[in-house]
Design a protein around this motif. Structure first.
Motif, PDB file in Angstrom:
ATOM      1  N   THR A 118       0.706  -1.241   0.056  1.00  0.00           N
ATOM      2  CA  THR A 118      -0.128   0.033   0.058  1.00  0.00           C
ATOM      3  C   THR A 118       0.824   1.131   0.022  1.00  0.00           C
ATOM      4  OG1 THR A 118      -0.101  -0.141   2.241  1.00  0.00           O
ATOM      5  CG2 THR A 118      -2.159  -1.194   0.992  1.00  0.00           C
ATOM      6  N   PRO A 119       1.760   1.375  -1.120  1.00  0.00           N
ATOM      7  CA  PRO A 119       2.652   2.498  -1.066  1.00  0.00           C
ATOM      8  C   PRO A 119       1.940   3.924  -1.014  1.00  0.00           C
ATOM      9  CG  PRO A 119       2.790   1.375  -2.807  1.00  0.00           C
ATOM     10  CD  PRO A 119       1.963   0.685  -2.001  1.00  0.00           C
ATOM     11  N   ASP A 120       0.688   3.853  -1.615  1.00  0.00           N
ATOM     12  CA  ASP A 120      -0.200   5.071  -1.800  1.00  0.00           C
ATOM     13  C   ASP A 120      -0.541   5.564  -0.526  1.00  0.00           C
ATOM     14  OD1 ASP A 120      -1.577   2.547  -1.949  1.00  0.00           O
ATOM     15  OD2 ASP A 120      -3.432   3.724  -2.410  1.00  0.00           O
ATOM     16  N   LEU A 121      -0.708   4.804   0.744  1.00  0.00           N
ATOM     17  CA  LEU A 121      -0.880   5.283   1.874  1.00  0.00           C
ATOM     18  C   LEU A 121       0.569   5.604   2.999  1.00  0.00           C
ATOM     19  CD1 LEU A 121      -3.417   2.354   2.970  1.00  0.00           C
ATOM     20  CD2 LEU A 121      -3.798   4.480   2.023  1.00  0.00           C
ATOM     21  N   TRP A 122       1.582   5.504   2.296  1.00  0.00           N
ATOM     22  CA  TRP A 122       2.605   5.971   2.992  1.00  0.00           C
ATOM     23  C   TRP A 122       2.526   7.490   3.253  1.00  0.00           C
ATOM     24  CZ3 TRP A 122       7.084   3.624  -0.395  1.00  0.00           C
ATOM     25  CH2 TRP A 122       7.051   2.108  -0.392  1.00  0.00           C
ATOM     26  N   PRO A 123       2.872   8.019   4.444  1.00  0.00           N
ATOM     27  CA  PRO A 123       2.743   9.644   4.624  1.00  0.00           C
ATOM     28  C   PRO A 123       3.721  10.365   3.900  1.00  0.00           C
ATOM     29  CG  PRO A 123       3.625   8.447   6.653  1.00  0.00           C
ATOM     30  CD  PRO A 123       3.365   7.282   5.690  1.00  0.00           C
ATOM     31  N   VAL A 124       4.761   9.842   3.424  1.00  0.00           N
ATOM     32  CA  VAL A 124       5.868  10.602   2.732  1.00  0.00           C
ATOM     33  C   VAL A 124       6.313   9.460   1.566  1.00  0.00           C
ATOM     34  CG1 VAL A 124       6.629  11.904   4.706  1.00  0.00           C
ATOM     35  CG2 VAL A 124       7.791   9.734   3.974  1.00  0.00           C
ATOM     36  N   ALA A 125       6.784  10.288   0.386  1.00  0.00           N
ATOM     37  CA  ALA A 125       7.286   9.500  -0.798  1.00  0.00           C
ATOM     38  C   ALA A 125       8.743   9.245  -0.571  1.00  0.00           C
ATOM     39  CB  ALA A 125       7.006  10.366  -1.786  1.00  0.00           C
ATOM     40  N   PRO A 126       9.310   7.988  -1.057  1.00  0.00           N
ATOM     41  CA  PRO A 126      10.650   7.844  -0.911  1.00  0.00           C
ATOM     42  C   PRO A 126      11.445   8.836  -1.369  1.00  0.00           C
ATOM     43  CG  PRO A 126       9.393   5.775  -1.672  1.00  0.00           C
ATOM     44  CD  PRO A 126       8.650   7.244  -1.682  1.00  0.00           C
ATOM     45  N   PHE A 146      15.638  10.156  -2.066  1.00  0.00           N
ATOM     46  CA  PHE A 146      17.144   9.568  -2.425  1.00  0.00           C
ATOM     47  C   PHE A 146      18.218  10.609  -2.007  1.00  0.00           C
ATOM     48  CE2 PHE A 146      14.447   6.572  -4.837  1.00  0.00           C
ATOM     49  CZ  PHE A 146      15.107   5.698  -4.254  1.00  0.00           C
ATOM     50  N   ASN A 147      19.066  10.429  -1.220  1.00  0.00           N
ATOM     51  CA  ASN A 147      20.091  11.542  -0.933  1.00  0.00           C
ATOM     52  C   ASN A 147      21.455  10.804  -1.145  1.00  0.00           C
ATOM     53  OD1 ASN A 147      22.149  12.818   0.627  1.00  0.00           O
ATOM     54  ND2 ASN A 147      20.766  13.034   2.410  1.00  0.00           N
ATOM     55  N   PRO A 148      22.206  11.616  -2.063  1.00  0.00           N
ATOM     56  CA  PRO A 148      23.468  11.364  -2.709  1.00  0.00           C
ATOM     57  C   PRO A 148      24.521  11.131  -1.472  1.00  0.00           C
ATOM     58  CG  PRO A 148      22.984  13.490  -3.337  1.00  0.00           C
ATOM     59  CD  PRO A 148      21.777  12.918  -2.666  1.00  0.00           C
ATOM     60  N   ILE A 149      24.374  11.787  -0.277  1.00  0.00           N
ATOM     61  CA  ILE A 149      25.337  11.686   0.674  1.00  0.00           C
ATOM     62  C   ILE A 149      25.225  10.634   1.676  1.00  0.00           C
ATOM     63  CG2 ILE A 149      26.540  13.072   2.451  1.00  0.00           C
ATOM     64  CD1 ILE A 149      26.421  14.307  -0.233  1.00  0.00           C
ATOM     65  N   GLU A 150      23.942  10.328   1.999  1.00  0.00           N
ATOM     66  CA  GLU A 150      23.838   9.210   2.932  1.00  0.00           C
ATOM     67  C   GLU A 150      22.384   8.477   2.628  1.00  0.00           C
ATOM     68  OE1 GLU A 150      24.070  10.741   6.566  1.00  0.00           O
ATOM     69  OE2 GLU A 150      22.335  12.122   6.573  1.00  0.00           O
ATOM     70  N   ARG A 151      22.177   7.311   3.199  1.00  0.00           N
ATOM     71  CA  ARG A 151      20.885   6.864   3.117  1.00  0.00           C
ATOM     72  C   ARG A 151      19.933   7.534   3.564  1.00  0.00           C
ATOM     73  NH1 ARG A 151      20.226   3.262   6.830  1.00  0.00           N
ATOM     74  NH2 ARG A 151      21.817   3.767   7.870  1.00  0.00           N
ATOM     75  N   TRP A 152      18.521   7.658   2.947  1.00  0.00           N
ATOM     76  CA  TRP A 152      17.533   8.317   3.540  1.00  0.00           C
ATOM     77  C   TRP A 152      16.723   7.502   4.382  1.00  0.00           C
ATOM     78  CZ3 TRP A 152      12.384   7.873   2.934  1.00  0.00           C
ATOM     79  CH2 TRP A 152      11.558   9.004   3.116  1.00  0.00           C
ATOM     80  N   TYR A 153      16.254   7.851   5.409  1.00  0.00           N
ATOM     81  CA  TYR A 153      15.213   7.085   6.305  1.00  0.00           C
ATOM     82  C   TYR A 153      14.026   7.877   6.862  1.00  0.00           C
ATOM     83  CZ  TYR A 153      18.200   8.160   9.902  1.00  0.00           C
ATOM     84  OH  TYR A 153      19.266   8.935  10.776  1.00  0.00           O
ATOM     85  N   HIS A 154      12.835   7.494   7.108  1.00  0.00           N
ATOM     86  CA  HIS A 154      11.759   8.115   7.592  1.00  0.00           C
ATOM     87  C   HIS A 154      10.723   7.135   8.186  1.00  0.00           C
ATOM     88  CE1 HIS A 154       8.845  11.306   8.028  1.00  0.00           C
ATOM     89  NE2 HIS A 154       7.890  10.253   7.851  1.00  0.00           N
ATOM     90  N   ARG A 155      10.534   7.454   9.430  1.00  0.00           N
ATOM     91  CA  ARG A 155       9.694   6.100  10.309  1.00  0.00           C
ATOM     92  C   ARG A 155       8.293   6.648   9.776  1.00  0.00           C
ATOM     93  NH1 ARG A 155       9.624   6.365  16.664  1.00  0.00           N
ATOM     94  NH2 ARG A 155       8.675   8.018  16.597  1.00  0.00           N
ATOM     95  N   LEU A 156       7.427   5.648   9.266  1.00  0.00           N
ATOM     96  CA  LEU A 156       6.375   5.831   8.699  1.00  0.00           C
ATOM     97  C   LEU A 156       5.200   5.507   9.908  1.00  0.00           C
ATOM     98  CD1 LEU A 156       6.635   3.068   5.905  1.00  0.00           C
ATOM     99  CD2 LEU A 156       6.646   5.929   5.828  1.00  0.00           C
ATOM    100  N   SER A 157       5.460   4.707  10.723  1.00  0.00           N
ATOM    101  CA  SER A 157       4.432   4.527  11.996  1.00  0.00           C
ATOM    102  C   SER A 157       4.982   3.823  13.104  1.00  0.00           C
ATOM    103  CB  SER A 157       3.338   3.578  11.202  1.00  0.00           C
ATOM    104  OG  SER A 157       2.515   2.907  12.188  1.00  0.00           O
TER     105      SER A 157
END
Length: 151
Positions: free
Chosen positions: A14-22, A24-35
């Motif tokens: 259900t990616p359409d329900l993610w609160p943010v879109a992925p 990409f950060n060229p410097i470091e991994r990007w991450y976000h807590r979804l829930s």
């Protein structure tokens, strides 16, 4: 108690329900807590080619992860009776997933030429992560990071 892998698969479906879109950060991994729930939390991570984690554990949390797109390599570290580290590598392509226990030590890396996206579920929620280095005599602790301080 939640089935961490089932939670990861539900988010992947259900990616359409993610609160943010992925992103990409060229410097470091990007991450976000979804829930976050009483017994687990869900994170979205992105990986450009060459991006990786250090060898780490999850501070006593168990969990699972699902490769939403791309290919990631997991290097799992265990120690033999004599304390010698053993590394087993496994490529996980789109749709692959993996459960892990509360004493799991690993590194994840994008060794492919394409970006990757993964969903990670930890239960209970992460409070710390220990980072290690492999040395001839075994694993050496580099740092212990705390939730709220380093991420």
């Amino acid at each position: 108690m939640s089935d961490h892998l089932a939670v990861a698969r539900t988010y992947a479906a259900t990616p359409d329900l993610w609160p943010v879109a992925p992103r990409f950060n060229p410097i470091e991994r990007w991450y976000h807590r979804l829930s976050i729930a009483d017994d687990h939390e869900v994170w979205l991570l992105t990986w450009l080619p060459g991006q990786e984690t250090e060898i780490h554990d999850h501070g006593g949390s168990a969990g699972a992860f699902h490769v939403f797109s791309g290919t990631l390599t997991e290097d799992t570290v265990s120690t033999g009776v004599d304390g010698t580290p053993r590394v087993v590598s496994r490529d996980l392509g789109e749709g692959a997933d993996r459960r892990f226990g509360s004493h799991h030590i690993h590194r994840i890396v994008n060794r492919s030429a394409d970006p990757a996206i993964s969903i990670h579920v930890y239960g209970p929620a992460l409070t710390s992560m220990t980072k290690y280095r492999i040395e001839p005599g075994g694993l050496r602790v580099l740092t212990v990071e705390r939730a709220g301080a380093q991420w």
